[in-house]
Design a protein around this motif. Structure first.
Motif, PDB file in Angstrom:
ATOM      1  N   GLN A 212      -3.562   0.665  60.486  1.00  0.00           N
ATOM      2  CA  GLN A 212      -2.863   0.794  61.197  1.00  0.00           C
ATOM      3  C   GLN A 212      -3.514   1.844  62.682  1.00  0.00           C
ATOM      4  O   GLN A 212      -3.727   1.731  63.258  1.00  0.00           O
ATOM      5  CB  GLN A 212      -2.033   1.986  60.628  1.00  0.00           C
ATOM      6  N   ALA A 214      -7.089   1.785  62.040  1.00  0.00           N
ATOM      7  CA  ALA A 214      -7.972   0.522  62.484  1.00  0.00           C
ATOM      8  C   ALA A 214      -7.538   0.079  63.384  1.00  0.00           C
ATOM      9  O   ALA A 214      -7.975   0.162  64.902  1.00  0.00           O
ATOM     10  CB  ALA A 214      -8.526  -0.124  61.917  1.00  0.00           C
ATOM     11  N   GLU A 215      -6.193  -0.399  63.994  1.00  0.00           N
ATOM     12  CA  GLU A 215      -5.347  -0.777  64.910  1.00  0.00           C
ATOM     13  C   GLU A 215      -5.497  -0.119  66.075  1.00  0.00           C
ATOM     14  O   GLU A 215      -5.510  -0.431  66.983  1.00  0.00           O
ATOM     15  CB  GLU A 215      -3.830  -1.719  64.872  1.00  0.00           C
ATOM     16  N   ARG A 217      -7.085   2.841  66.597  1.00  0.00           N
ATOM     17  CA  ARG A 217      -8.410   3.322  67.515  1.00  0.00           C
ATOM     18  C   ARG A 217      -8.946   1.977  68.345  1.00  0.00           C
ATOM     19  O   ARG A 217      -9.591   2.303  69.264  1.00  0.00           O
ATOM     20  CB  ARG A 217      -8.901   3.795  66.558  1.00  0.00           C
ATOM     21  N   GLU A 218      -8.579   0.655  67.477  1.00  0.00           N
ATOM     22  CA  GLU A 218      -9.044  -0.419  68.704  1.00  0.00           C
ATOM     23  C   GLU A 218      -8.398  -0.847  70.088  1.00  0.00           C
ATOM     24  O   GLU A 218      -9.085  -0.641  70.770  1.00  0.00           O
ATOM     25  CB  GLU A 218      -9.135  -2.002  67.250  1.00  0.00           C
ATOM     26  N   ARG A 219      -7.578  -0.426  69.857  1.00  0.00           N
ATOM     27  CA  ARG A 219      -6.484  -0.832  71.137  1.00  0.00           C
ATOM     28  C   ARG A 219      -6.557   0.802  71.955  1.00  0.00           C
ATOM     29  O   ARG A 219      -7.289  -0.045  72.922  1.00  0.00           O
ATOM     30  CB  ARG A 219      -4.986  -0.839  71.084  1.00  0.00           C
ATOM     31  N   GLY A 221     -10.121   1.905  72.056  1.00  0.00           N
ATOM     32  CA  GLY A 221     -11.148   2.101  72.699  1.00  0.00           C
ATOM     33  C   GLY A 221     -11.854   3.935  72.307  1.00  0.00           C
ATOM     34  O   GLY A 221     -12.963   3.950  72.852  1.00  0.00           O
ATOM     35  N   ARG A 222     -11.081   3.749  71.614  1.00  0.00           N
ATOM     36  CA  ARG A 222     -11.959   5.425  70.858  1.00  0.00           C
ATOM     37  C   ARG A 222     -10.796   5.900  70.087  1.00  0.00           C
ATOM     38  O   ARG A 222     -10.065   5.385  69.520  1.00  0.00           O
ATOM     39  CB  ARG A 222     -11.835   6.670  72.399  1.00  0.00           C
ATOM     40  N   ARG A 223     -12.202   7.474  69.303  1.00  0.00           N
ATOM     41  CA  ARG A 223     -11.110   7.621  68.022  1.00  0.00           C
ATOM     42  C   ARG A 223      -9.937   8.249  68.620  1.00  0.00           C
ATOM     43  O   ARG A 223     -10.352   8.971  68.189  1.00  0.00           O
ATOM     44  CB  ARG A 223     -12.257   8.644  67.477  1.00  0.00           C
TER      45      ARG A 223
END
Length: 272
Positions: A212, A214-215, A217-219, A221-223
């Motif tokens: 979750q 990882a998803e 942060r990928e969506r 585009g940042r941490r």
């Protein structure tokens, strides 16, 4: 990873100033407190945590009063709502309250937000449960506008005001972080729309947290910062959260009188 506690501060447990000092003395970094203005006697809404609603839900203190007392008794402790029921609060008043808390704490306030689960409680505040998610989003956007603009104005479906002055402004730049609670299918949409971080409850609907996080942060585009609420006092869970990339773990602190709370905190401190 940072560590704090999440709890219900009530009239039957340790006081907020004493709790704040005890946390800071033991090396905890934060205190997050829950909110319920009241619990309707006739309630059909199911509590997500189980069958019977625990006693401390009925007796919790106002979160902003609680956090102010904890803040002025400490020097470093982060103080946050976990969560503030924004759909039951006036956004102009809440904006001033959180900004005031940020000022008196020297920039240590965090606003955790959510729409809540108790539909009867919402209705008592004039909130339609069917539109509470749209209401939540709009009120948070309005609060951020009030925090960041000298002549703030907002025109939406639920919140509408012409240019106003609202002070104090928060100490934190640009404003205190807004953490979005929950773990439903549209939670990440809200985090990305108006949140500064995510605050799921451990073990309640979040699934595999590593996946979750990882998803999200990928969506984004940042941490995106992640604070996990209601964490059990287990070393394996702490290791799990650290491996998943969580930024902060909030241990679930039972609501107990002062002596019992201090013993509980001594045990929790062993996990830091």
């Amino acid at each position: 990873m940072r560590f704090g506690v999440s709890t219900f501060v009530t009239d039957e447990g340790i006081g907020p100033a004493e709790l704040g000092r005890a946390l800071e003395e033991r090396g905890f970094g934060s205190l997050y407190v829950a909110e319920h203005t009241h619990i309707p006697v006739k309630r059909e809404s199911r509590w997500p945590g189980g069958a019977d609603l625990p006693r401390w839900y009925y007796r919790t203190l106002d979160p902003l009063v609680t956090l102010t007392a904890a803040a002025v008794a400490t020097e470093r402790l982060e103080v946050g709502t976990g969560i503030a029921l924004v759909v039951q609060r006036d956004p102009i008043v809440l904006a001033k309250e959180i900004a005031s808390l940020d000022l008196v704490s020297g920039g240590r306030a965090v606003l955790g937000v959510g729409a809540g689960w108790n539909r009867e409680e919402m209705r008592n505040h004039g909130t339609d449960p069917r539109t509470r998610m749209r209401l939540l989003a709009e009120r948070v956007r309005a609060i951020k506008t009030l925090w960041t603009q000298e002549e703030a104005e907002f025109h939406g479906e639920f919140v509408d005001f012409d240019p106003v002055h609202l002070y104090p402004k928060p100490v934190q730049d640009p404003h205190p972080p807004v953490l979005v609670g929950g773990a439903g299918p549209t939670t990440f949409d809200r985090v990305l729309e108006f949140g500064d971080g995510w605050m799921p409850i451990y073990g309640r609907g979040a699934g595999d947290l590593a996946v979750q996080i990882a998803e999200l942060r990928e969506r984004a585009g940042r941490r995106v910062p992640v604070t996990v609420f209601g964490v059990p006092a287990e070393a394996a869970v702490v290791a799990e959260l650290e491996a998943a990339g969580a930024d902060q773990a909030l241990f679930n602190l039972k609501t107990l009188p002062e002596d019992g709370t201090l013993r509980e905190l001594d045990e929790l401190a062993g996990l830091l």
